[in-house]
Scaffold this motif. Structure first.
Motif, PDB file in Angstrom:
ATOM      1  N   ARG A 531       0.835  -1.202   0.000  1.00  0.00           N
ATOM      2  CA  ARG A 531       0.000   0.000   0.000  1.00  0.00           C
ATOM      3  C   ARG A 531       0.869   1.251   0.000  1.00  0.00           C
ATOM      4  N   SER A 532       0.329   2.336  -0.544  1.00  0.00           N
ATOM      5  CA  SER A 532       1.047   3.609  -0.591  1.00  0.00           C
ATOM      6  C   SER A 532       0.926   4.326   0.750  1.00  0.00           C
ATOM      7  N   VAL A 533       2.033   4.758   1.296  1.00  0.00           N
ATOM      8  CA  VAL A 533       2.024   5.507   2.567  1.00  0.00           C
ATOM      9  C   VAL A 533       1.332   6.851   2.381  1.00  0.00           C
ATOM     10  N   LEU A 534       1.486   7.402   1.176  1.00  0.00           N
ATOM     11  CA  LEU A 534       0.951   8.739   0.937  1.00  0.00           C
ATOM     12  C   LEU A 534      -0.573   8.749   0.859  1.00  0.00           C
ATOM     13  N   THR A 535      -1.185   7.598   0.495  1.00  0.00           N
ATOM     14  CA  THR A 535      -2.647   7.565   0.321  1.00  0.00           C
ATOM     15  C   THR A 535      -3.350   6.767   1.400  1.00  0.00           C
ATOM     16  N   ILE A 536      -2.632   6.137   2.310  1.00  0.00           N
ATOM     17  CA  ILE A 536      -3.280   5.252   3.281  1.00  0.00           C
ATOM     18  C   ILE A 536      -4.241   6.019   4.190  1.00  0.00           C
ATOM     19  N   GLN A 537      -3.891   7.273   4.513  1.00  0.00           N
ATOM     20  CA  GLN A 537      -4.782   8.061   5.377  1.00  0.00           C
ATOM     21  C   GLN A 537      -6.127   8.285   4.697  1.00  0.00           C
ATOM     22  N   ASN A 538      -6.093   8.673   3.409  1.00  0.00           N
ATOM     23  CA  ASN A 538      -7.323   8.875   2.658  1.00  0.00           C
ATOM     24  C   ASN A 538      -8.154   7.608   2.600  1.00  0.00           C
ATOM     25  N   THR A 539      -7.475   6.469   2.356  1.00  0.00           N
ATOM     26  CA  THR A 539      -8.178   5.192   2.247  1.00  0.00           C
ATOM     27  C   THR A 539      -8.905   4.866   3.546  1.00  0.00           C
ATOM     28  N   LEU A 540      -8.214   5.022   4.676  1.00  0.00           N
ATOM     29  CA  LEU A 540      -8.825   4.718   5.977  1.00  0.00           C
ATOM     30  C   LEU A 540      -9.997   5.653   6.257  1.00  0.00           C
ATOM     31  N   ARG A 541      -9.869   6.948   5.932  1.00  0.00           N
ATOM     32  CA  ARG A 541     -10.945   7.915   6.185  1.00  0.00           C
ATOM     33  C   ARG A 541     -12.185   7.578   5.360  1.00  0.00           C
ATOM     34  N   ARG A 542     -11.950   7.129   4.084  1.00  0.00           N
ATOM     35  CA  ARG A 542     -13.097   6.798   3.228  1.00  0.00           C
ATOM     36  C   ARG A 542     -13.825   5.554   3.737  1.00  0.00           C
ATOM     37  N   ILE A 543     -13.074   4.588   4.269  1.00  0.00           N
ATOM     38  CA  ILE A 543     -13.732   3.402   4.850  1.00  0.00           C
ATOM     39  C   ILE A 543     -14.570   3.814   6.053  1.00  0.00           C
ATOM     40  N   ILE A 544     -13.985   4.625   6.924  1.00  0.00           N
ATOM     41  CA  ILE A 544     -14.712   5.082   8.121  1.00  0.00           C
ATOM     42  C   ILE A 544     -15.975   5.839   7.705  1.00  0.00           C
ATOM     43  N   GLU A 545     -15.825   6.725   6.702  1.00  0.00           N
ATOM     44  CA  GLU A 545     -16.961   7.519   6.250  1.00  0.00           C
ATOM     45  C   GLU A 545     -18.084   6.630   5.727  1.00  0.00           C
ATOM     46  N   ASN A 546     -17.717   5.675   4.812  1.00  0.00           N
ATOM     47  CA  ASN A 546     -18.733   4.801   4.224  1.00  0.00           C
ATOM     48  C   ASN A 546     -19.413   3.955   5.292  1.00  0.00           C
ATOM     49  N   TYR A 547     -18.631   3.354   6.166  1.00  0.00           N
ATOM     50  CA  TYR A 547     -19.190   2.405   7.119  1.00  0.00           C
ATOM     51  C   TYR A 547     -20.067   3.101   8.161  1.00  0.00           C
ATOM     52  N   PHE A 548     -19.589   4.183   8.750  1.00  0.00           N
ATOM     53  CA  PHE A 548     -20.333   4.798   9.844  1.00  0.00           C
ATOM     54  C   PHE A 548     -21.476   5.661   9.332  1.00  0.00           C
ATOM     55  N   LYS A 549     -21.452   6.092   8.061  1.00  0.00           N
ATOM     56  CA  LYS A 549     -22.625   6.752   7.498  1.00  0.00           C
ATOM     57  C   LYS A 549     -23.757   5.764   7.321  1.00  0.00           C
ATOM     58  N   ILE A 550     -23.407   4.507   6.957  1.00  0.00           N
ATOM     59  CA  ILE A 550     -24.418   3.460   6.817  1.00  0.00           C
ATOM     60  C   ILE A 550     -25.084   3.209   8.172  1.00  0.00           C
ATOM     61  N   LEU A 551     -24.266   3.171   9.244  1.00  0.00           N
ATOM     62  CA  LEU A 551     -24.829   2.929  10.589  1.00  0.00           C
ATOM     63  C   LEU A 551     -25.742   4.086  11.008  1.00  0.00           C
ATOM     64  N   GLY A 552     -25.303   5.330  10.761  1.00  0.00           N
ATOM     65  CA  GLY A 552     -26.092   6.517  11.124  1.00  0.00           C
ATOM     66  C   GLY A 552     -26.116   6.762  12.626  1.00  0.00           C
ATOM     67  N   ASN A 553     -26.373   8.010  12.998  1.00  0.00           N
ATOM     68  CA  ASN A 553     -26.485   8.406  14.404  1.00  0.00           C
ATOM     69  C   ASN A 553     -25.288   7.944  15.238  1.00  0.00           C
ATOM     70  N   VAL A 554     -24.107   8.013  14.671  1.00  0.00           N
ATOM     71  CA  VAL A 554     -22.900   7.622  15.395  1.00  0.00           C
ATOM     72  C   VAL A 554     -22.307   8.872  16.014  1.00  0.00           C
ATOM     73  N   ASP A 555     -22.060   8.822  17.324  1.00  0.00           N
ATOM     74  CA  ASP A 555     -21.448   9.947  18.023  1.00  0.00           C
ATOM     75  C   ASP A 555     -19.939   9.835  17.841  1.00  0.00           C
ATOM     76  N   THR A 556     -19.476  10.518  16.840  1.00  0.00           N
ATOM     77  CA  THR A 556     -18.044  10.404  16.533  1.00  0.00           C
ATOM     78  C   THR A 556     -17.194  11.031  17.612  1.00  0.00           C
ATOM     79  N   ASP A 557     -17.731  12.099  18.282  1.00  0.00           N
ATOM     80  CA  ASP A 557     -16.940  12.727  19.340  1.00  0.00           C
ATOM     81  C   ASP A 557     -16.722  11.755  20.491  1.00  0.00           C
ATOM     82  N   GLU A 558     -17.749  10.961  20.773  1.00  0.00           N
ATOM     83  CA  GLU A 558     -17.620   9.984  21.875  1.00  0.00           C
ATOM     84  C   GLU A 558     -16.564   8.945  21.535  1.00  0.00           C
ATOM     85  N   ILE A 559     -16.501   8.549  20.234  1.00  0.00           N
ATOM     86  CA  ILE A 559     -15.495   7.561  19.808  1.00  0.00           C
ATOM     87  C   ILE A 559     -14.103   8.170  19.917  1.00  0.00           C
ATOM     88  N   VAL A 560     -13.946   9.416  19.456  1.00  0.00           N
ATOM     89  CA  VAL A 560     -12.640  10.080  19.520  1.00  0.00           C
ATOM     90  C   VAL A 560     -12.194  10.194  20.957  1.00  0.00           C
TER      91      VAL A 560
END
Length: 646
Positions: A531-560
């Motif tokens: 995997r590319s080091v330069l793009t891995i951050q983007n890849t991880l963010r897109r997975i998080i975005e897709n997955y947790f948008k599907i779940l909905g009503n996720v308190d991201t601040d609580e997770i952070v």
């Protein structure tokens, strides 16, 4: 059987495709074996003696073999023995040749002629003298002759020491008359001549022996001279006896037997000298003749092997010639058939069916504002026109242009712009054919391409191989869908993904269809150790975005908030897109990733799924083995990638 099948069969039998196969391969192997035989049995065996005769072909096995065959077919030189040729080659090719002086004449002369008659004669005194009867009775003529020299007047008798009567002395003196004295002189002359000529003759032979002549065997000559010398000595002793006792009859030894081998040896040497001088005077001509005779001898020595090769090669040449003639005939027939086919195609080829087919497809997909019609002098070209017959000009949209271009290409791959290539086989490449097309057109393009794929798979047309290149995952899913595929790829298909890593394109083959959804592609990028080091951050963010948008009503601040320190900052950056529009402190937070930080990103990414109790999803997407070894492998891979990026 078709003409092409016969041509292919003839080419296979000849060995046109594979040089070591077929009749040509047999011919090549036969020639190679014969070259090796000539090189070993002729050149290797005789090169030491005949290297000058092999000049020009000594360093090339093939050329040496050619010379052998050439000489075998044309050499008519005299056939000489191998030993004689070696001897001549030593002289002719040895260098430093010069003329030789013939051996001078050496002759026994009078020594070889019949002996003088006086030697066999009993030389006696006068018979009618009174004392002759007494001397004859006593047989002491020689004794009396020797004593006569001591008989003098008034002197005592040398025989009895008494006074000799003068008359008796006269009678004794008369006994040895003039005839007797002439015989005695003749005996003396013969003895003197014999001695002189013997000495001269032996001196000449000794001088010849001392020369160490190249054409005379010194040891043999020495033996022969000694034998002759012994006979001469014996004759000299006989002559001495005759001189001492003239009344004795002697017979000299015959010298002919002893002289004959010497004379023959000298004559033979002179013949060789004459031949040698002839050779020197005609050296260039002699070399040519010798070379021809050498080759003739060697050809005769290997006649059986040469004849066997020529017979086998002749059979192969005859077979190859017949096949080549048949191949030429079949090729000519094929060309004639192709000319007839092109003529038929010229008569039946028309763009009308293609125009009708494309217009039908345009109408079926709602493209009613324009259509195709034939144009050109022979109605062999296309033209896009409006319903009123005017040309479309530049009024077509990008999607319409793309769709029409695709339809034209779709029909072109089953024909050709060149009449001679209408029936040719072809490989087809579709390079991203759905740009600027809506979903309905994308579906029909996919369906048409699948028809082409099926035709190539079944081998029912002219298309032998198809490549489909695309950036559109949805189009890929449509065009690659095959209900008969279970698990891995089918025998007639392969799947590849092109990635750009650090400025370099890399092509990865896949045992299964690698594209299902874009979400799965994102997880595949995480699983990829390269995997590319330069793009891995983007890849991880897109997975998080897709997955947790599907779940909905996720308190991201609580997770952070469940993370601390740098991990909390990384977690906030991964959720920044999920919180789009919020005003939290970590809104649009971005953290620059280097090789070392990539490890922390992967670790925080995994912990997010664990802390939100979604580790099962993480394990499913990463694979069954990943939870056990994920951290170690991801850290190692990330570090390696980081070093490369640095």
């Amino acid at each position: 059987m078709t003409i092409q099948t016969r041509i292919d069969g003839l080419k296979a039998a000849l060995g046109t495709v594979h040089p070591l196969s077929g009749k040509r391969g047999e011919r090549q192997r036969l020639r190679s074996d014969f070259e090796e035989l000539c090189w070993r049995q002729i050149k290797g065996k005789h090169d030491a003696h005949f290297k000058d005769a092999f000049s020009g072909v000594r360093n090339a096995q093939a050329r040496f073999c050619d010379r052998v065959l050439e000489e075998a077919g044309s050499n008519t030189a005299a056939l000489s023995s191998l030993e004689a040729l070696k001897s001549r080659a030593e002289k002719v090719f040895g260098g430093g040749l010069h003329r030789e002086i013939p051996i001078g004449e050496i002759s026994l002369g009078e020594l070889l002629s019949s002996a003088d008659p006086v030697l066999g004669k009993r030389v006696l005194g006068k018979e009618n003298v009174d004392v002759a009867e007494l001397i004859g009775y006593l047989g002491n003529s020689d004794w009396v002759r020797q004593g006569l020299g001591y008989l003098a007047p008034e002197a005592p008798c040398p025989f009895c020491q008494q006074h000799v009567d003068a008359a008796l002395a006269a009678k004794i003196s008369d006994y040895f008359d003039e005839t007797y004295r002439r015989d005695i002189d003749r005996i003396e002359a013969v003895c003197t001549m014999y001695a002189a000529q013997s000495t001269r003759f032996l001196d000449a032979l000794e001088a010849l022996l001392a020369q160490n002549h190249r054409y005379i065997d010194g040891n043999q000559l020495r033996s022969e001279i000694d034998r002759l010398s012994a006979k001469l000595d014996a004759n000299m002793r006989l002559l001495a006896d005759k001189r001492r006792e003239p009344s004795a009859s002697i017979s000299l030894e015959n010298l002919a037997d002893a002289w004959a081998p010497i004379a023959d040896r000298i004559a033979g040497a002179n013949r060789e000298i004459v031949e040698h001088n002839r050779l020197v005077d005609n050296l260039a001509t002699e070399k040519l003749a010798l070379v021809a005779e050498i080759w003739r001898c060697l050809i005769e020595e290997n006649q059986a092997a040469i004849a066997s090769y020529r017979a086998e090669a002749g059979k192969l040449e005859q077979a190859i010639g017949g096949m080549e003639n048949s191949l030429g005939d079949q090729t000519a027939r094929r060309e004639e058939a192709r000319r007839e086919l092109r003529e038929l195609e010229r008569n039946v080829t028309s763009v009308e069916p293609t125009v009708s087919a494309i217009n039908g497809l345009l109408a079926s997909f709602g493209f009613s504002g324009f259509h195709l019609r034939t144009t050109g002098e022979h109605n062999h070209l296309y033209e896009l026109v409006r319903d009123d017959g005017r040309g479309v000009g530049a009024t077509l949209s990008e999607g319409e242009k793309s769709f029409v271009a695709f339809l034209y290409f779709y029909h072109l791959i089953r024909g050709s712009t060149d009449q001679a290539e209408v029936s040719g086989e072809r490989i087809v490449v579709f390079d991203d054919p759905i740009s600027s097309l809506d979903s309905d057109v994308l579906f029909i393009v996919s369906s048409l391409i699948k028809r082409v794929l099926k035709e190539a798979q079944q081998g029912s047309g002219q298309i032998r191989q198809v490549f489909v290149l695309t950036h559109n995952i949805y189009f890929h899913k449509e065009v690659s869908f095959d209900p008969k595929r279970s698990g891995g790829v089918r025998a007639h298909e392969t799947f590849w993904v092109v990635r750009k890593l650090d400025g370099t394109s890399k092509i990865d083959g896949h045992p299964v269809n690698p594209i299902k959804t874009s979400y799965e592609l994102l997880w595949a990028e995480v699983r990829n150790p390269d995997r590319s080091v330069l793009t891995i951050q983007n890849t991880l963010r897109r997975i998080i975005e897709n997955y947790f948008k599907i779940l909905g009503n996720v308190d991201t601040d609580e997770i952070v908030a469940r993370f601390e320190g740098q991990d909390q900052q990384i977690c906030a950056s991964l959720f920044s897109w999920v919180n789009d529009g919020s005003h939290s402190a970590h809104d649009d937070l971005y953290v620059s990733v280097d090789g070392g930080l990539a490890t922390r990103y992967l670790s925080v990414f995994r912990e997010i799924f664990i802390k939100t109790e979604h580790s099962a999803h993480y394990q499913m997407m990463m694979g069954p083995e990943m939870p056990l070894v994920a951290e170690r492998e991801m850290i190692a891979a990330a570090n390696d990638a980081g070093e490369e990026a640095a």
